[in-house]
Write a protein that holds these residues in place. Structure first.
Motif, PDB file in Angstrom:
ATOM      1  N   ASN A 268      10.953 -25.166  75.019  1.00  0.00           N
ATOM      2  CA  ASN A 268      12.061 -24.310  74.579  1.00  0.00           C
ATOM      3  C   ASN A 268      11.857 -22.871  75.030  1.00  0.00           C
ATOM      4  OD1 ASN A 268      14.421 -23.593  72.776  1.00  0.00           O
ATOM      5  ND2 ASN A 268      12.791 -22.450  71.750  1.00  0.00           N
ATOM      6  N   GLU A 342      12.888 -21.237  65.434  1.00  0.00           N
ATOM      7  CA  GLU A 342      12.840 -22.144  66.588  1.00  0.00           C
ATOM      8  C   GLU A 342      11.517 -22.892  66.637  1.00  0.00           C
ATOM      9  OE1 GLU A 342      13.702 -20.007  70.141  1.00  0.00           O
ATOM     10  OE2 GLU A 342      15.872 -20.159  69.857  1.00  0.00           O
ATOM     11  N   TYR A 346      11.078 -27.084  66.663  1.00  0.00           N
ATOM     12  CA  TYR A 346      10.567 -27.855  67.799  1.00  0.00           C
ATOM     13  C   TYR A 346       9.141 -28.373  67.621  1.00  0.00           C
ATOM     14  CZ  TYR A 346      14.712 -26.353  70.332  1.00  0.00           C
ATOM     15  OH  TYR A 346      16.012 -26.147  70.728  1.00  0.00           O
TER      16      TYR A 346
END
Length: 379
Positions: A268, A342, A346
């Motif tokens: 990411n 985030e 993830y």
């Protein structure tokens, strides 16, 4: 070398293709820690001097990885809270350097070691000729919040501060988007996955060792070599290091690789195609690889060392270490905050984490690896 070591030397362009980091031990020391009783440790020392100085020994990429490292942030935050300077020591042989120095009767000028794992402790206890390298850990606020199962030192020296989980990473774009990784260890043996798995040699790679141990957990000590023979018949590729295998995976040489369940964090961050970074927990499990810290028995600053260990277990510090080290916090109540949403999205936690205890590994680990090497690596 393994994960974070590989990233530290890969360069920024190469690192963009790679996944998250880990503090895997260097398995084969290449330099002697001492030439004479007065010789000091080699490697990098980072930090200042002041009225109070804490010397923290660790692996080099804890402070200088290409991607991200917690060391610099920890130094800054610790020094802002305490009237002390934090100095890092990163000898090339890591823990082995201090074992060798202790056996040679050379003074150890460090206060805390950061980056211990169960393999290192076993190596320490099997090779230290006398005395104690590390003291029993003091009672620390926050220690009761460490996740169940992460403690790996029956003598109470090492305190876990983070953990990683070894899993499969697989490429959903392979076979024109038709590829789907198997869900079980048995599934890896199916003919449709012939030649599809990249693994690492457990004698030279921490990820490879963890995967071997997971197969022993899944199949039992009596059957794991038969399982590996079947993997070999299905054309598993065993490479020397995580870096070798992950590079091969990135080049499309196979659609599955033994890696870490934080793989999508870096994918990411570097805007990679997430379909190429899928996570598979075989048997709904992953092998846990916790890291710990310990106080050197010879420290002349035990109070400052204890303060540092308490500091590392603070919820907000735990979250920052996890994010920067691309691992998971050791405690149950780490405070990530919105800025790390985030990361939480993830970084994937397995339904079940498995591992062997210190007592189960001591006296068995080296034998398992040697048996694997005779039967699998030699063929």
């Amino acid at each position: 070398m393994d994960r974070r070591r590989f990233l530290a030397g890969a360069g920024a362009a190469g690192a963009a293709l790679l996944a998250g980091c880990s503090a895997d031990e260097v398995e084969s020391p290449t330099e002697s820690a001492t030439d004479s009783p007065g010789t000091t440790t080699t490697g990098t020392t980072v930090g200042g001097t002041g009225g109070g100085t804490l010397v923290v020994a660790t692996y080099s990429s804890f402070i200088d990885a290409v991607s991200s490292s917690p060391g610099g942030w920890l130094k800054q935050q610790f020094e802002s809270e305490f009237d002390a300077d934090l100095v890092y020591q990163t000898p090339p042989n890591e823990l082995d350097q201090y074992i060798q120095r202790a056996n040679a009767g050379v003074d150890i000028d460090a206060d805390v070691y950061v980056g211990l794992n169960v393999d290192g402790l076993i190596r320490l206890d099997e090779n230290l000729e006398s005395g104690s390298l590390f003291a029993e850990a003091p009672d620390l606020p926050g220690q009761s919040d460490i996740k169940e199962g992460l403690g790996f030192d029956p003598q109470g020296r090492a305190v876990p501060y983070d953990t990683g989980y070894i899993s499969l990473v697989w490429n959903a774009t392979a076979d024109d988007g038709e590829f789907v990784a198997p869900e079980t260890f048995d599934g890896l043996l199916e003919s449709e996955y012939r030649g599809d798995l990249l693994a690492q040699n457990p004698s030279s790679s921490a990820t490879g060792r963890a995967f071997l141990l997971h197969t022993i957990k899944a199949r039992g000590e009596e059957n794991y070599l038969d399982y590996w023979s079947q993997l070999q018949e299905n054309d598993v590729r065993v490479l020397g290091s995580w870096g070798d295998s992950y590079s091969a995976y990135g080049e499309g040489e196979a659609p599955m690789v033994v890696s870490y369940s934080t793989d999508q964090v870096y994918a990411n961050r570097s805007d990679q195609d997430m379909d190429r970074h899928q996570i598979r927990f075989l048997n709904d499990q992953a092998y846990a690889n916790p890291e710990g810290m310990a106080q050197f028995a010879s420290t002349d600053s035990p109070d400052l060392a204890q303060s540092f260990m308490e500091f590392v277990l603070q919820p907000e510090v735990q979250a920052e270490i996890a994010v920067r080290n691309v691992q998971f916090p050791a405690i149950t109540d780490a405070e990530f905050g919105e800025e790390n949403a985030e990361y939480e999205q993830y970084a994937q936690v397995p339904p079940e984490a498995v591992s062997f205890t210190y007592d189960e590994l001591r006296g068995n680990l080296q034998g398992w690896i040697e048996e694997w090497s005779r039967q699998i690596a030699s063929n």
